[in-house]
Design an enzyme around this catalytic site. Structure first.
Site, PDB file in Angstrom:
ATOM      1  N   THR A 159      -4.214  -7.390   5.264  1.00 30.92           N
ATOM      2  CA  THR A 159      -5.560  -6.866   5.440  1.00 30.92           C
ATOM      3  C   THR A 159      -6.532  -8.041   5.343  1.00 30.92           C
ATOM      4  O   THR A 159      -6.120  -9.201   5.275  1.00 30.92           O
ATOM      5  CB  THR A 159      -5.858  -5.766   4.404  1.00 30.92           C
ATOM      6  OG1 THR A 159      -7.071  -5.097   4.762  1.00 30.92           O
ATOM      7  CG2 THR A 159      -5.979  -6.318   2.993  1.00 30.92           C
ATOM      8  N   THR A 180      -2.017   8.087   4.907  1.00 37.05           N
ATOM      9  CA  THR A 180      -3.178   8.939   4.651  1.00 37.05           C
ATOM     10  C   THR A 180      -4.296   8.657   5.642  1.00 37.05           C
ATOM     11  O   THR A 180      -4.985   9.569   6.098  1.00 37.05           O
ATOM     12  CB  THR A 180      -3.700   8.695   3.219  1.00 37.05           C
ATOM     13  OG1 THR A 180      -2.663   9.006   2.296  1.00 37.05           O
ATOM     14  CG2 THR A 180      -4.916   9.556   2.914  1.00 37.05           C
ATOM     15  N   LYS A 234      -2.575   9.173  -7.681  1.00 33.67           N
ATOM     16  CA  LYS A 234      -2.107  10.100  -8.717  1.00 33.67           C
ATOM     17  C   LYS A 234      -2.338   9.535 -10.113  1.00 33.67           C
ATOM     18  O   LYS A 234      -2.805  10.241 -11.018  1.00 33.67           O
ATOM     19  CB  LYS A 234      -0.627  10.412  -8.506  1.00 33.67           C
ATOM     20  CG  LYS A 234      -0.065  11.480  -9.436  1.00 33.67           C
ATOM     21  CD  LYS A 234       1.374  11.816  -9.063  1.00 33.67           C
ATOM     22  CE  LYS A 234       1.926  12.924  -9.953  1.00 33.67           C
ATOM     23  NZ  LYS A 234       3.323  13.282  -9.588  1.00 33.67           N
ATOM     24  N   LYS A 268     -19.117 -11.277   7.981  1.00 33.83           N
ATOM     25  CA  LYS A 268     -19.539 -11.628   6.625  1.00 33.83           C
ATOM     26  C   LYS A 268     -19.294 -13.114   6.370  1.00 33.83           C
ATOM     27  O   LYS A 268     -20.180 -13.824   5.869  1.00 33.83           O
ATOM     28  CB  LYS A 268     -18.784 -10.773   5.608  1.00 33.83           C
ATOM     29  CG  LYS A 268     -19.042 -11.140   4.149  1.00 33.83           C
ATOM     30  CD  LYS A 268     -18.211 -10.266   3.214  1.00 33.83           C
ATOM     31  CE  LYS A 268     -18.425 -10.645   1.752  1.00 33.83           C
ATOM     32  NZ  LYS A 268     -17.668  -9.754   0.838  1.00 33.83           N
ATOM     33  N   GLY A 305       0.825  -1.203   0.000  1.00 35.08           N
ATOM     34  CA  GLY A 305       0.000   0.000   0.000  1.00 35.08           C
ATOM     35  C   GLY A 305       0.859   1.254   0.000  1.00 35.08           C
ATOM     36  O   GLY A 305       2.090   1.197   0.071  1.00 35.08           O
ATOM     37  N   ASP A 306       0.212   2.408  -0.103  1.00 29.87           N
ATOM     38  CA  ASP A 306       0.894   3.712  -0.084  1.00 29.87           C
ATOM     39  C   ASP A 306       1.863   3.875  -1.248  1.00 29.87           C
ATOM     40  O   ASP A 306       2.851   4.611  -1.153  1.00 29.87           O
ATOM     41  CB  ASP A 306       1.651   3.923   1.242  1.00 29.87           C
ATOM     42  CG  ASP A 306       0.766   3.766   2.463  1.00 29.87           C
ATOM     43  OD1 ASP A 306      -0.312   4.389   2.476  1.00 29.87           O
ATOM     44  OD2 ASP A 306       1.134   3.018   3.375  1.00 29.87           O
ATOM     45  N   HIS A 324      -6.315   7.335  -0.527  1.00 33.91           N
ATOM     46  CA  HIS A 324      -5.698   7.910  -1.723  1.00 33.91           C
ATOM     47  C   HIS A 324      -5.707   9.423  -1.570  1.00 33.91           C
ATOM     48  O   HIS A 324      -6.745  10.014  -1.259  1.00 33.91           O
ATOM     49  CB  HIS A 324      -6.476   7.529  -2.986  1.00 33.91           C
ATOM     50  CG  HIS A 324      -6.407   6.077  -3.324  1.00 33.91           C
ATOM     51  ND1 HIS A 324      -7.299   5.459  -4.179  1.00 33.91           N
ATOM     52  CD2 HIS A 324      -5.550   5.125  -2.937  1.00 33.91           C
ATOM     53  CE1 HIS A 324      -6.990   4.183  -4.280  1.00 33.91           C
ATOM     54  NE2 HIS A 324      -5.943   3.962  -3.543  1.00 33.91           N
ATOM     55  N   ALA A 339      -8.285   2.196   3.643  1.00 33.26           N
ATOM     56  CA  ALA A 339      -7.474   2.617   2.503  1.00 33.26           C
ATOM     57  C   ALA A 339      -7.411   4.140   2.446  1.00 33.26           C
ATOM     58  O   ALA A 339      -8.217   4.829   3.064  1.00 33.26           O
ATOM     59  CB  ALA A 339      -8.056   2.069   1.206  1.00 33.26           C
ATOM     60  N   LYS A 387      -1.063   5.226  -5.787  1.00 33.10           N
ATOM     61  CA  LYS A 387      -2.051   4.835  -6.805  1.00 33.10           C
ATOM     62  C   LYS A 387      -2.959   5.995  -7.202  1.00 33.10           C
ATOM     63  O   LYS A 387      -3.371   6.116  -8.348  1.00 33.10           O
ATOM     64  CB  LYS A 387      -2.904   3.671  -6.276  1.00 33.10           C
ATOM     65  CG  LYS A 387      -2.120   2.405  -5.989  1.00 33.10           C
ATOM     66  CD  LYS A 387      -3.007   1.303  -5.444  1.00 33.10           C
ATOM     67  CE  LYS A 387      -3.451   1.530  -4.024  1.00 33.10           C
ATOM     68  NZ  LYS A 387      -2.357   1.464  -3.040  1.00 33.10           N
TER      69      LYS A 387
END
Length: 410
Positions: free
Chosen positions: A234, A295, A17, A138, A11-12, A40, A38, A15
């Site tokens: 995750t 983020t 941009k 779930k 991650g990080d 962005h 997540a 993506k």
């Protein structure tokens, strides 16, 4: 046909941009998995936008945004995100099949993390957003879905039944009072029906009509629940197969898969990181120049050298058509750059295969190839040829090692 943008590390990778750039030509932009764990970050017209659950293609006025059935949704967080994007609600469609995160899921997340103890090799380092507990209910077939909001009396009854069942497994929930959350959810149930749509049918009809569809991967491939650095992962499938099932589309609908690769590696939370640099000027350079803070959590990211064995493994799973190399400019100013090309085992055996279990990661030592760095500012470079030769050599080596072209660099 659909274009997929996937994170190829933990991650990080940056993506958002690329997604913002590609969304200029897309009609539909979709999120398929994960929740508001997540993040962005997009800078558009000198304004910073932070997305957590909504597809960031919504910044384009012509784009419709889908939150697919494979996602898990904390409705108050989603509504806040929608409110921060004025005049977008009529372009947002939420699957009635997506599962709902409640406050008690987030409490369970904290309980689970605390119960693992204080040692780093036991704690996962989750965002605390309730993602894992929601996917757990779930899988246990006791979870609740967005579509149930359309009949709030039945919704309330199911909610209370679910809470009472969870109290048996988590006694600390006994003091939890649901009244405030139910009141908030009832208010949301009055405004959200216009956004609820069978998104699987919608996206398939768009594909059949030759609309341009952009699918945003969340998190990164090495965090995949089945294929990542388990258990430090995750709770969803972050690889290309998970995006298909998370939207309800066939693999045949995908024309292009782009893997986003940071020019070095970072990771938030605990878990294996063979090429991590734990201290010293290089670590400080990457952290400071790369603004390496999450983020979603704001946590400082762990930093290290690019691991090409990991990238080759991720490419094997996803079959990238191209890679998007990000934050190459962060490396400017370093005298020597390193990339991991193999691992050495205690018995002296050298392999390129990415390890499977955490015990294997504890035994391997990364083997590096060194490259001379560059001092020239590359932030204004427009073409590959504008880059200093040292940067070109670095990019070319990555392409050759993984056998995938890099058609976008930033």
């Amino acid at each position: 046909m659909a274009t997929v943008v996937l994170g190829s590390q933990w991650g990080d990778e940056g993506k958002g941009k690329l997604i913002h750039f590609l969304s200029k030509r897309c009609h539909v932009c979709a999120r398929a998995q994960g929740g508001d764990n997540a993040g962005h970050t997009i800078v558009s017209n000198d304004k910073v936008h932070k997305f957590h659950l909504l597809p960031c293609g919504l910044l384009r006025d012509h784009t419709k945004g889908i939150v697919g059935p494979g996602t898990v949704i904390h409705l108050p967080a989603l509504m806040t995100e929608i409110q921060n994007l004025p005049d977008c609600s009529h372009r947002i469609f939420i699957s009635p099949r997506a599962h709902l995160i409640f406050k008690f899921h987030r409490l369970i997340d904290g309980i689970n993390e605390t119960s693992r103890g204080v040692k780093k090799n036991r704690r996962i380092g989750t965002t605390g957003k309730g993602i894992g507990p929601c996917y757990a209910t779930k899988a246990q077939r006791t979870g609740m879905r967005v579509g149930e909001l359309l009949n709030f009396e039945n919704f309330k009854e199911r909610y209370l039944s679910m809470l009472n069942q969870l109290k048996q497994s988590f006694p600390l929930l006994e003091s939890y009072s649901p009244e405030d959350e139910l009141a908030e959810l009832e208010d949301i149930s009055r405004v959200i029906p216009s956004m609820i749509l069978d998104t699987s049918r919608f996206i398939n009809e768009a594909l059949k009509s030759n609309k341009n569809v952009l699918i945003e991967g969340a998190n990164g491939a090495l965090l995949d629940i089945d294929l990542g650095t388990y258990p430090f992962v995750t709770s969803s499938n972050t690889t290309v197969g998970g995006l298909c099932t998370g939207l309800g589309i066939s693999t045949k609908c995908i024309s292009t898969i782009i893997g986003v690769v940071k020019a070095y590696c970072t990771r938030v939370g605990h878990g294996p990181f063979p090429t991590e640099i734990t201290q010293g000027p290089v670590m400080e350079h990457l952290s400071s120049n790369g603004a390496e803070y999450g983020t979603t959590t704001g946590r400082k990211r762990r930093c290290g050298w690019l691991d090409l064995c990991a990238l080759k493994y991720v490419n094997m799973i996803n079959s990238f058509d191209q890679i998007n190399l990000t934050k190459l400019d962060v490396l400017t100013g370093l005298d020597v750059l390193k990339v991991c090309v193999s691992y050495k085992w205690p018995n002296g055996m050298i392999v390129e295969d990415y390890p499977v279990g955490t015990n294997e990661f504890e035994q391997i030592v990364p083997e590096y190839v060194n490259f001379p760095g560059w001092k020239t500012d590359i932030s204004k470079c427009v073409t590959f040829e504008d880059l200093p030769v040292e940067a070109q050599n670095y990019v070319n080596f990555i392409e050759d090692f993984v056998n995938v072209p890099s058609n976008h660099s930033s």
